[in-house]
Design a protein around this motif. Structure first.
Motif, PDB file in Angstrom:
ATOM      1  N   ILE A   1     132.743  78.407  43.041  1.00  0.00           N
ATOM      2  CA  ILE A   1     132.944  79.711  42.398  1.00  0.00           C
ATOM      3  C   ILE A   1     132.263  80.818  43.196  1.00  0.00           C
ATOM      4  O   ILE A   1     132.837  81.883  43.436  1.00  0.00           O
ATOM      5  CB  ILE A   1     132.415  79.674  40.948  1.00  0.00           C
ATOM      6  N   ARG A   2     131.021  80.569  43.633  1.00  0.00           N
ATOM      7  CA  ARG A   2     130.310  81.580  44.427  1.00  0.00           C
ATOM      8  C   ARG A   2     131.037  81.862  45.734  1.00  0.00           C
ATOM      9  O   ARG A   2     131.129  83.010  46.177  1.00  0.00           O
ATOM     10  CB  ARG A   2     128.883  81.121  44.700  1.00  0.00           C
TER      11      ARG A   2
ATOM     12  N   GLU B   1     134.175  83.979  44.960  1.00  0.00           N
ATOM     13  CA  GLU B   1     133.791  85.351  44.598  1.00  0.00           C
ATOM     14  C   GLU B   1     133.400  86.156  45.823  1.00  0.00           C
ATOM     15  O   GLU B   1     133.777  87.323  45.964  1.00  0.00           O
ATOM     16  CB  GLU B   1     132.639  85.318  43.589  1.00  0.00           C
TER      17      GLU B   1
ATOM     18  N   LEU C   1     141.289  80.489  45.888  1.00  0.00           N
ATOM     19  CA  LEU C   1     141.333  80.248  44.445  1.00  0.00           C
ATOM     20  C   LEU C   1     142.478  79.298  44.103  1.00  0.00           C
ATOM     21  O   LEU C   1     142.306  78.346  43.330  1.00  0.00           O
ATOM     22  CB  LEU C   1     141.495  81.570  43.697  1.00  0.00           C
TER      23      LEU C   1
ATOM     24  N   THR D   1     142.072  75.473  42.592  1.00  0.00           N
ATOM     25  CA  THR D   1     142.536  75.200  41.231  1.00  0.00           C
ATOM     26  C   THR D   1     143.784  74.322  41.175  1.00  0.00           C
ATOM     27  O   THR D   1     144.053  73.700  40.150  1.00  0.00           O
ATOM     28  CB  THR D   1     142.833  76.521  40.492  1.00  0.00           C
TER      29      THR D   1
END
Length: 250
Positions: free
Chosen positions: A154-155, A158, A172, A176
């Protein structure tokens, strides 16, 4: 022996024989068997000719450093399974830097490149058999996977979205969906529907000469992926990366 693909002319194997009619007939029968078994190729080309036309760009380093020096000048009708096995053994024992041992996984990657190229040669009619099918590259010991923690992923996404929103969208989707890079690069706007689902049905690869090739997915099957909440924020970025209806290679 077939039709030479480039010139379109029929190609013949000839041999001078001294002896009687019966012995000549036996020699002819042996030649027919040899042609049927792949001892002669309809295209008088080398392994290098086939490799350069069928190998993907990502494999270029292995082709240049390992395959071409050892097998590049070999005529397509010549390589046999035993020769490939000797080549793999030599790579394993002396193919690394400063003639050190090479990792089995790298040798198997070389085998995969050769097998794929020779298989393409069969499809084109350049050869009648693929000697790599029965070859025995070294086995690779499996090691446990060590994926990054979800928080780290996630980091990373981002931070990437801050520096390059389009690239962040790419990562992303990769994280996912689990889709391969080639599948993501082959996405078209028509592959997304209003419910936030994505259909993966093709892949993009880059050949050695830089040509972009579109083909079926690795499993030759399409799959529908539901992206869930927040996916609508990604669609504008997907649209902005599209060129002529498809993603640019990332």
């Amino acid at each position: 022996m077939g039709v030479e693909p480039v010139s379109g002319k029929r190609k013949y194997a000839t041999r001078t024989f001294r002896g009687g009619t019966r012995k000549a007939a036996e020699a002819l029968a042996r030649m027919v068997t040899e042609v049927g078994g792949g001892s002669h190729a309809a295209y008088d080309a080398t392994v290098a000719d086939l490799i350069r036309r069928s190998t993907l760009r990502g494999d270029r380093r292995i082709v240049r450093s390992d395959v071409l020096p050892a097998l590049g000048d070999v005529k397509l009708a010549r390589p046999r399974t035993a020769q490939l096995d000797r080549f793999y053994a030599e790579l394993r024992d002396n193919g690394g830097k400063d003639a050190s041992r090479l990792a089995p996984a790298t040798v198997r990657q070389t085998h995969a490149i050769l097998r794929r190229a020779l298989q393409q040669g069969m499809r084109w009619g350049w050869i009648s058999t693929n000697p790599a099918v029965l070859a025995s590259p070294p086995r690779v010991r499996s090691h446990p996977m060590a994926p990054p923690a979800p928080a780290d992923v996630i980091r990373f996404i981002e931070r990437t979205e801050i520096d390059d929103p389009e690239f962040g969208c790419f990562f992303l989707l990769a994280a996912t969906t689990g889709a391969r890079r080639g599948e993501l690069c082959a996405l078209r706007w028509s592959d997304a529907d209003s419910s936030g689902a994505l259909t993966s049905q093709r892949s993009i690869l880059e050949a050695v000469d830089g040509t972009i090739v579109e083909k079926d997915t690795k499993t030759q099957a399409s799959r529908r992926i539901a992206l869930g909440a927040g996916s609508d924020l990604c669609w504008p970025n997907i649209a902005s990366t599209a060129i002529s209806g498809r993603w640019r290679a990332v």
